[in-house]
Scaffold this motif. Structure first.
Motif, PDB file in Angstrom:
ATOM      1  N   VAL A  92       0.870  -1.176   0.000  1.00 28.41           N
ATOM      2  CA  VAL A  92       0.000   0.000   0.000  1.00 28.41           C
ATOM      3  C   VAL A  92       0.907   1.225   0.000  1.00 28.41           C
ATOM      4  CG1 VAL A  92      -1.788   1.285   1.216  1.00 28.41           C
ATOM      5  CG2 VAL A  92      -1.816  -1.221   1.234  1.00 28.41           C
ATOM      6  N   TYR A  93       0.662   2.113  -0.934  1.00 33.40           N
ATOM      7  CA  TYR A  93       1.478   3.315  -1.079  1.00 33.40           C
ATOM      8  C   TYR A  93       0.739   4.514  -0.483  1.00 33.40           C
ATOM      9  CZ  TYR A  93       4.862   0.891  -3.958  1.00 33.40           C
ATOM     10  OH  TYR A  93       5.846   0.033  -4.392  1.00 33.40           O
ATOM     11  N   TYR A  94       1.454   5.232   0.376  1.00 34.56           N
ATOM     12  CA  TYR A  94       0.875   6.366   1.075  1.00 34.56           C
ATOM     13  C   TYR A  94       1.581   7.657   0.687  1.00 34.56           C
ATOM     14  CZ  TYR A  94      -1.157   2.873   4.216  1.00 34.56           C
ATOM     15  OH  TYR A  94      -1.854   1.814   4.745  1.00 34.56           O
ATOM     16  N   CYS A  95       0.800   8.689   0.531  1.00 35.10           N
ATOM     17  CA  CYS A  95       1.329  10.025   0.279  1.00 35.10           C
ATOM     18  C   CYS A  95       1.433  10.771   1.604  1.00 35.10           C
ATOM     19  CB  CYS A  95       0.390  10.753  -0.670  1.00 35.10           C
ATOM     20  SG  CYS A  95       0.866  12.446  -1.081  1.00 35.10           S
ATOM     21  N   ASN A  96       2.513  11.498   1.764  1.00 31.01           N
ATOM     22  CA  ASN A  96       2.733  12.274   2.990  1.00 31.01           C
ATOM     23  C   ASN A  96       3.117  13.695   2.633  1.00 31.01           C
ATOM     24  OD1 ASN A  96       5.223  13.292   4.856  1.00 31.01           O
ATOM     25  ND2 ASN A  96       3.598  12.383   6.089  1.00 31.01           N
TER      26      ASN A  96
END
Length: 114
Positions: A92-96
């Motif tokens: 799962v790729y998360y943007c921060n």
């Protein structure tokens, strides 16, 4: 109200490409350092790529040369172009976004499998 929304994930075969997008609102995007993290099942969330306010980019060794991070301040959007995908990129790729506070999206699933 802060919103960070990722999109572009999906199921691809090894060697294929995907482009993730992250649209942010509710904070001053142009003054925020933006990053992509990923979390594989049973593992910790780790930094994949980051881009500073001035455009300096940094990558983890595992994706260097294959992934490219970019930002469009006019669109409040950060991208992650992922080429030559491998099964180990599945996560799962998360943007921060980081500007005085940390802001996270809900994540987008990337699955690389034949």
């Amino acid at each position: 109200q802060v919103q960070v929304v990722e999109s572009g994930g999906g199921l691809v075969q090894p060697g294929e490409s995907l482009r993730l997008s992250c649209v942010a609102s509710g904070f001053t995007f142009s003054r925020a350092a933006m990053s992509w993290y990923r979390q594989a099942p049973g593992k910790e969330r780790v930094l994949v790529a980051s881009i500073t306010v001035s455009g300096i980019k940094n990558y983890s060794d595992s994706v260097k040369g294959r992934f490219t991070i970019s930002r469009d301040n006019a669109k409040n959007t950060v991208y992650l172009q992922m080429n030559s995908l491998k099964p180990e990129d599945t996560a799962v790729y998360y943007c921060n976004g980081r500007h005085m506070k940390n802001y996270w999206g809900q994540g987008t699933q990337v699955t690389v499998s034949s």
